[in-house]
Write an enzyme that holds these catalytic residues in place. Structure first.
Site, short mmCIF file in Angstrom:
data_model
loop_
_atom_site.label_atom_id
_atom_site.label_comp_id
_atom_site.label_asym_id
_atom_site.label_seq_id
_atom_site.Cartn_x
_atom_site.Cartn_y
_atom_site.Cartn_z
N ASP A 150 0.86 -1.18 0.00
CA ASP A 150 0.00 0.00 0.00
C ASP A 150 0.89 1.23 0.00
O ASP A 150 1.78 1.37 0.86
CB ASP A 150 -0.91 0.00 1.23
N GLU B 102 -1.28 -1.34 -5.78
CA GLU B 102 -2.46 -0.66 -6.28
C GLU B 102 -2.08 0.28 -7.41
O GLU B 102 -0.93 0.70 -7.54
CB GLU B 102 -3.13 0.13 -5.16
N CYS C 196 -12.81 -4.58 5.38
CA CYS C 196 -12.22 -5.37 6.46
C CYS C 196 -11.54 -6.59 5.85
O CYS C 196 -12.18 -7.38 5.14
CB CYS C 196 -13.28 -5.79 7.47
N CYS D 40 -17.26 -9.90 13.91
CA CYS D 40 -15.84 -9.73 13.60
C CYS D 40 -15.15 -8.87 14.67
O CYS D 40 -14.31 -9.36 15.42
CB CYS D 40 -15.68 -9.10 12.21
N ASP E 181 -3.32 1.24 6.90
CA ASP E 181 -2.45 0.90 5.78
C ASP E 181 -2.16 -0.59 5.71
O ASP E 181 -2.09 -1.17 4.61
CB ASP E 181 -1.14 1.69 5.87
#
Length: 386
Positions: free
Chosen positions: A183, A267, A320, A344, A351
């Site tokens: 990221d 990305e 998530c 959850c 990040d």
């Protein structure tokens, strides 16, 4: 595996060589600008598109002009190479990969490209055409093989460099089992799915105060004066130092990640669009995301690593990584959040969570047949598109 590689070294010319190089740079720049104006005027005034052959024939006539005898005093090879570079610039423009070619400036980066017939390489010593002495090169590493081409350049801070293009046998790094998602960010230039954070040295911010002072001094100097030249040189040297520090940091970081992992997924970012944000543009430019992706691309190709990129619209930060729940909104100021799903309730670092999602999606894309081992995706073109 043989691979074309570039090796760049700094060299220190003598006073005579400095004069000859200045003349070569000036003639190369003049021919490039002349050919650019010729092709532009020919199209807009006569509707005719000139090719490289047309400009090459026109250059032959130009060198016979009695008012321009200095064009014959330098090697003809850099002049012809300048026309080839201009032709490549036009090809990239019409293909949509770049903007329209621009005129070269005297105070900008100067360069001259030499083919094998315009230099001598004997016993590790380089002698250029029209020169009697070899260049005094500061060797930082060595390479095997005969250089296929040589590029001499001078940056705005008056530093001279020589670049060799060499085909050599590339030693492959040992294969590993590591797979990571990366990221890209501002607080940390890179954060991986394993939790590694690279930090952000903020090289520009470190020297910003000094640069601001020098630029103010430069603005007050009279154009054409020797004092303005001295301050301009100080500004250029500081910019060069910032660029060198940033490039060194990115090289060490990308080399470490490529060496330790067999597959890397990242990305795609619309960097041009993001730079339009006046509040973040300076910080984004200081990170050097485009250069980092470029380094990932060729290093993965060299060492048979897998490199993939996910769709830019995938909500990697808001999703998530444990249960797949997607938040409706997540502002940039939120660096840590807890999944609201009752089953959850996982707490995420923003990040790291994004990097885990990038890894999961990247593996899925490649598993479905969009990529194979050792394949790379053109991340650089994806990163700079707006």
């Amino acid at each position: 595996m043989k691979q074309l590689r570039g090796f760049k070294f700094r060299f220190y010319p003598t006073s005579a060589q400095r004069l000859e190089l200045a003349q070569t740079f000036g003639c190369t720049r003049y021919v490039y600008n002349w050919a650019l104006a010729l092709r532009t005027n020919s199209y807009y005034q006569a509707g005719v598109s000139l090719s490289y052959t047309d400009t090459s024939n026109a250059l032959t006539k130009l060198k016979k002009d009695p008012e321009k005898p200095w064009l014959k005093q330098v090697s003809a090879v850099p002049l012809q190479q300048g026309l080839r570079h201009l032709n490549t610039a036009f090809i990239n423009f019409f293909a949509g990969r770049n903007k329209y070619p621009r005129f070269k400036k005297k105070n900008g980066r100067q360069s001259a490209h030499y083919a094998p017939n315009a230099f001598k390489w004997i016993d590790g010593k380089l002698t250029l055409a029209k020169m009697s002495q070899p260049l005094k090169i500061r060797w930082s590493r060595h390479f095997e093989g005969q250089p296929k081409s040589v590029t001499i350049s001078k940056d705005p801070s008056n530093r001279y460099f020589v670049s060799f293009l060499v085909e050599e046998e590339l030693e492959q790094w040992q294969a590993t089992e590591g797979k990571i998602g990366v990221d890209l960010g501002v607080l940390d230039v890179m954060v991986t799915s394993t939790g590694f954070a690279s930090s952000n040295p903020k090289h520009y911010q470190k020297y910003q105060a000094r640069l601001k002072t020098l630029q103010r001094r430069l603005a007050k100097k009279k154009k054409g004066s020797s004092n303005r030249y001295k301050v301009r040189l100080k500004v250029a040297r500081l910019h060069a130092k910032i660029a060198d520090c940033r490039r060194d940091f990115l090289h060490k970081l990308t080399t470490q990640l490529v060496r330790e992992n067999q597959a890397i997924y990242t990305e795609t970012l619309a960097v041009k669009n993001m730079m339009a944000n006046r509040k973040l543009s300076k910080a984004i430019a200081d990170c050097g995301w485009g250069e980092a992706l470029r380094q990932f691309q060729y290093k993965c190709k060299w060492h048979d690593r897998e490199l993939g990129a996910i769709d830019r619209w995938f909500p990697s930060s808001k999703r998530c990584s444990s249960c797949g729940y997607i938040l409706d909104k997540l502002t940039l100021s939120v660096r840590k959040w807890t999944c609201p799903n009752d089953s959850c309730r996982t707490t995420h670092l923003r990040d790291v969570n994004a990097a885990k999602n990038i890894l999961a999606v990247g593996q899925t894309v490649f598993a479905c047949g969009s990529g194979t081992g050792g394949e790379t995706i053109d991340l650089l073109s994806l990163a700079i598109q707006g």
